[in-house]
Scaffold this motif. Structure first.
Motif, PDB file in Angstrom:
ATOM      1  N   LYS A  55       0.828  -1.200   0.000  1.00  0.00           N
ATOM      2  CA  LYS A  55       0.000   0.000   0.000  1.00  0.00           C
ATOM      3  C   LYS A  55       0.870   1.260   0.000  1.00  0.00           C
ATOM      4  O   LYS A  55       0.593   2.238  -0.711  1.00  0.00           O
ATOM      5  CB  LYS A  55      -0.924  -0.013   1.218  1.00  0.00           C
ATOM      6  N   ILE A  56       1.935   1.216   0.805  1.00  0.00           N
ATOM      7  CA  ILE A  56       2.846   2.360   0.830  1.00  0.00           C
ATOM      8  C   ILE A  56       3.443   2.585  -0.555  1.00  0.00           C
ATOM      9  O   ILE A  56       3.561   3.726  -1.025  1.00  0.00           O
ATOM     10  CB  ILE A  56       3.945   2.123   1.874  1.00  0.00           C
ATOM     11  N   ALA A  57       3.769   1.501  -1.218  1.00  0.00           N
ATOM     12  CA  ALA A  57       4.311   1.614  -2.569  1.00  0.00           C
ATOM     13  C   ALA A  57       3.301   2.272  -3.502  1.00  0.00           C
ATOM     14  O   ALA A  57       3.661   3.107  -4.343  1.00  0.00           O
ATOM     15  CB  ALA A  57       4.700   0.231  -3.093  1.00  0.00           C
TER      16      ALA A  57
ATOM     17  N   ALA B 100       3.914  10.972   3.626  1.00  0.00           N
ATOM     18  CA  ALA B 100       4.866  10.887   4.738  1.00  0.00           C
ATOM     19  C   ALA B 100       4.193  10.328   5.981  1.00  0.00           C
ATOM     20  O   ALA B 100       4.736   9.461   6.672  1.00  0.00           O
ATOM     21  CB  ALA B 100       5.457  12.277   5.021  1.00  0.00           C
ATOM     22  N   ALA B 101       2.987  10.813   6.262  1.00  0.00           N
ATOM     23  CA  ALA B 101       2.261  10.322   7.433  1.00  0.00           C
ATOM     24  C   ALA B 101       1.890   8.852   7.273  1.00  0.00           C
ATOM     25  O   ALA B 101       1.932   8.081   8.242  1.00  0.00           O
ATOM     26  CB  ALA B 101       1.009  11.160   7.653  1.00  0.00           C
ATOM     27  N   VAL B 102       1.548   8.463   6.053  1.00  0.00           N
ATOM     28  CA  VAL B 102       1.214   7.060   5.801  1.00  0.00           C
ATOM     29  C   VAL B 102       2.436   6.178   6.035  1.00  0.00           C
ATOM     30  O   VAL B 102       2.341   5.093   6.604  1.00  0.00           O
ATOM     31  CB  VAL B 102       0.684   6.872   4.362  1.00  0.00           C
ATOM     32  N   GLU B 103       3.593   6.688   5.601  1.00  0.00           N
ATOM     33  CA  GLU B 103       4.809   5.881   5.730  1.00  0.00           C
ATOM     34  C   GLU B 103       5.145   5.576   7.186  1.00  0.00           C
ATOM     35  O   GLU B 103       5.649   4.499   7.502  1.00  0.00           O
ATOM     36  CB  GLU B 103       5.983   6.605   5.056  1.00  0.00           C
ATOM     37  N   ILE B 104       4.890   6.535   8.072  1.00  0.00           N
ATOM     38  CA  ILE B 104       5.139   6.241   9.483  1.00  0.00           C
ATOM     39  C   ILE B 104       3.900   5.636  10.149  1.00  0.00           C
ATOM     40  O   ILE B 104       3.921   5.321  11.337  1.00  0.00           O
ATOM     41  CB  ILE B 104       5.571   7.510  10.256  1.00  0.00           C
ATOM     42  N   GLY B 105       2.840   5.456   9.359  1.00  0.00           N
ATOM     43  CA  GLY B 105       1.687   4.710   9.853  1.00  0.00           C
ATOM     44  C   GLY B 105       0.768   5.471  10.782  1.00  0.00           C
ATOM     45  O   GLY B 105      -0.041   4.876  11.483  1.00  0.00           O
TER      46      GLY B 105
ATOM     47  N   HIS C 144      -9.408   7.096  -3.627  1.00  0.00           N
ATOM     48  CA  HIS C 144      -9.689   5.675  -3.415  1.00  0.00           C
ATOM     49  C   HIS C 144      -8.620   5.021  -2.553  1.00  0.00           C
ATOM     50  O   HIS C 144      -8.918   4.168  -1.716  1.00  0.00           O
ATOM     51  CB  HIS C 144      -9.806   4.965  -4.754  1.00  0.00           C
ATOM     52  N   LEU C 145      -7.397   5.431  -2.764  1.00  0.00           N
ATOM     53  CA  LEU C 145      -6.303   4.871  -1.968  1.00  0.00           C
ATOM     54  C   LEU C 145      -6.467   5.254  -0.497  1.00  0.00           C
ATOM     55  O   LEU C 145      -6.337   4.407   0.405  1.00  0.00           O
ATOM     56  CB  LEU C 145      -4.973   5.388  -2.520  1.00  0.00           C
ATOM     57  N   LEU C 146      -6.770   6.506  -0.256  1.00  0.00           N
ATOM     58  CA  LEU C 146      -6.987   6.954   1.116  1.00  0.00           C
ATOM     59  C   LEU C 146      -8.177   6.242   1.747  1.00  0.00           C
ATOM     60  O   LEU C 146      -8.138   5.862   2.921  1.00  0.00           O
ATOM     61  CB  LEU C 146      -7.233   8.466   1.137  1.00  0.00           C
TER      62      LEU C 146
END
Lengths: 248, 248
Positions: free
Chosen positions: B121-123, B209-214, B153-155
């Motif tokens: 998903k991050i990718a 960026a926020a998604v990457e750190i979860g 849709h991704l969000l």
DNA sequence: CTGCGTGATGTTGTACACAACAATAAAATC
DNA sequence: GATTTTATTGTTGTGTACAACATCACGCAG
């Protein structure tokens, strides 16, 4: 199958449904069917024949299919080719997400475009509260469900945010059946019903009081708390009943 | 009428739409028409003839009507007896309530059943961010709208709360057209487009960026702020433009 | 020239016949 | 007797003819 006592003849069908344009007619049929589903006149799993409905409402299958398509999009029925249109079955666990969302939306009704209740609206609340008091005196599951539904619509009219109203209504109709269905299976049916009516009456009194002083944020908070607790009570009693009778 | 440059031939119609059951076919037609409406391939006010669509998708009017009925229930078109099925017109003021609701729901996606994004998903987020960077280099309104849609849709897939997803999607598709429509009327069309793309790219970078750190709560807050500001910018420029050209 | 009525034309809404599909029961085969 | 096959019945999905309705153009009276 259902422990809820229902009558042979269903209310409000082909009587005065003719008048008005085609759109109004479809809207009325839709409202009738939705109400029947939510009051368990149509039990979960029951098959609805399009032609039977067409005969009852004195139209062809076409407008009936239009209504059933909408009910399907909203998750209340599911049409299966060659089989029938089946009222969707529901269980408390599947509806947990819907309840979580309803809890949040309940609070939004007091925040987004709240409408200051006028004298007429306040009177409507008081009338409903009176109906609820007679219900406490003579408990009845179906009447309870009906008052609950009227109460919801009245509360929903406290926001002028149309999309919020529409979505709240959608979610309400997805969840409201579960109470009747779960309660009717319980061993301690009558006791639970009485207790629930008492709690509901108290909630209603609290909310009407808040409406009278015009504090819609408080209304939102009270509703939030009650929807949440109501769900938890229901889930607990459902699970307790399931383990007692042997799980699944 | 539309200032958006569209091509003569519309994409993805009668090609490989045949396979699958009848339900999948209807679902695909629905998705195609909805996308066309939102990308202004069908402009607001345009009349859609059922028979034309039936010919294009190589079916009869019946399944087309099933799709149009759903689009009507969702507020994207309106069928009028004897006239046609008209793509609903929209204006920023009427959509203010929808935006208010979307703002609140955006925050809920990080709160209700958030799903920890995995590597895949991050990718996907990073890929989309890259697409957005090429967009900054070569601005294009339609590509902007498409990336925006994919991003949504991704969000939306970041919550496991199905009803929340469905409702967010509904509201998204009700509002997303307004940007293309409003922007295309502006005098400073190109400048606004460039500015908006830059802002969008920044928002996207922040969110990725926020998604990457979860941290999905942060994602919710960022989106809330951006949806809100995006609406305000749009309303301001729309009103400024209206007064400049002589209100109406 | 304007206003109104009237017919022609086009489009959605409805009804109905039929196709596609599922489920059940009956019958044939092993 | 059990199992597979087949026929029958019942239901939703589709296609199509027609009804209901709106719109526009045309003609006609004023």
């Amino acid at each position: 199958m259902t422990a809820i006592p229902t009558l042979g003849r269903l209310p409000a069908a082909d009587g005065a449904i003719q008048s008005g344009g085609s759109r109004e007619r479809i809207e009325r049929i839709y409202a009738v069917l939705r109400k029947r589903i939510c009051l368990l006149d149509y039990a979960p799993g029951e098959r609805l024949r399009e032609e039977t409905l067409a005969d009852e409402f004195d139209v062809s299958r076409t407008p009936i299919r239009r209504v059933l398509a909408r009910l399907e999009d909203e998750g209340l029925v599911r049409s299966v080719h060659g089989v029938g249109t089946i009222v969707t079955d529901i269980d408390i666990d599947a509806l947990e997400q819907v309840y979580q969302l309803r809890v949040e939306l309940a609070e939004l009704i007091g925040k987004l475009s709240p409408v200051r209740p006028d004298a007429q609206k306040i009177a409507a609340f008081q009338t409903l509260l009176a109906r609820c008091e007679t219900l406490v005196a003579t408990p009845d599951a179906r009447k309870f469900a009906e008052i609950n539904m009227d109460f919801f619509h009245l509360l929903n009219s406290l926001t002028a945010n149309e999309p919020l109203r529409a979505i709240s209504e959608l979610l309400y109709y997805q969840t409201t059946r579960i109470w009747l269905k779960t309660a009717s299976r319980l061993e301690s049916y009558q006791a639970v019903l009485n207790a629930e009516i008492t709690i509901f009456h108290r909630e209603m009194a609290d909310i009407v009081a808040a409406v009278e002083i015009g504090d819609l944020e408080v209304v939102g908070h009270i509703r939030r708390a009650h929807i949440s607790m109501s769900f938890l009570r229901l889930r607990d009693s459902a699970h307790a009943d399931a383990t007692r009778t042997g799980d699944d």
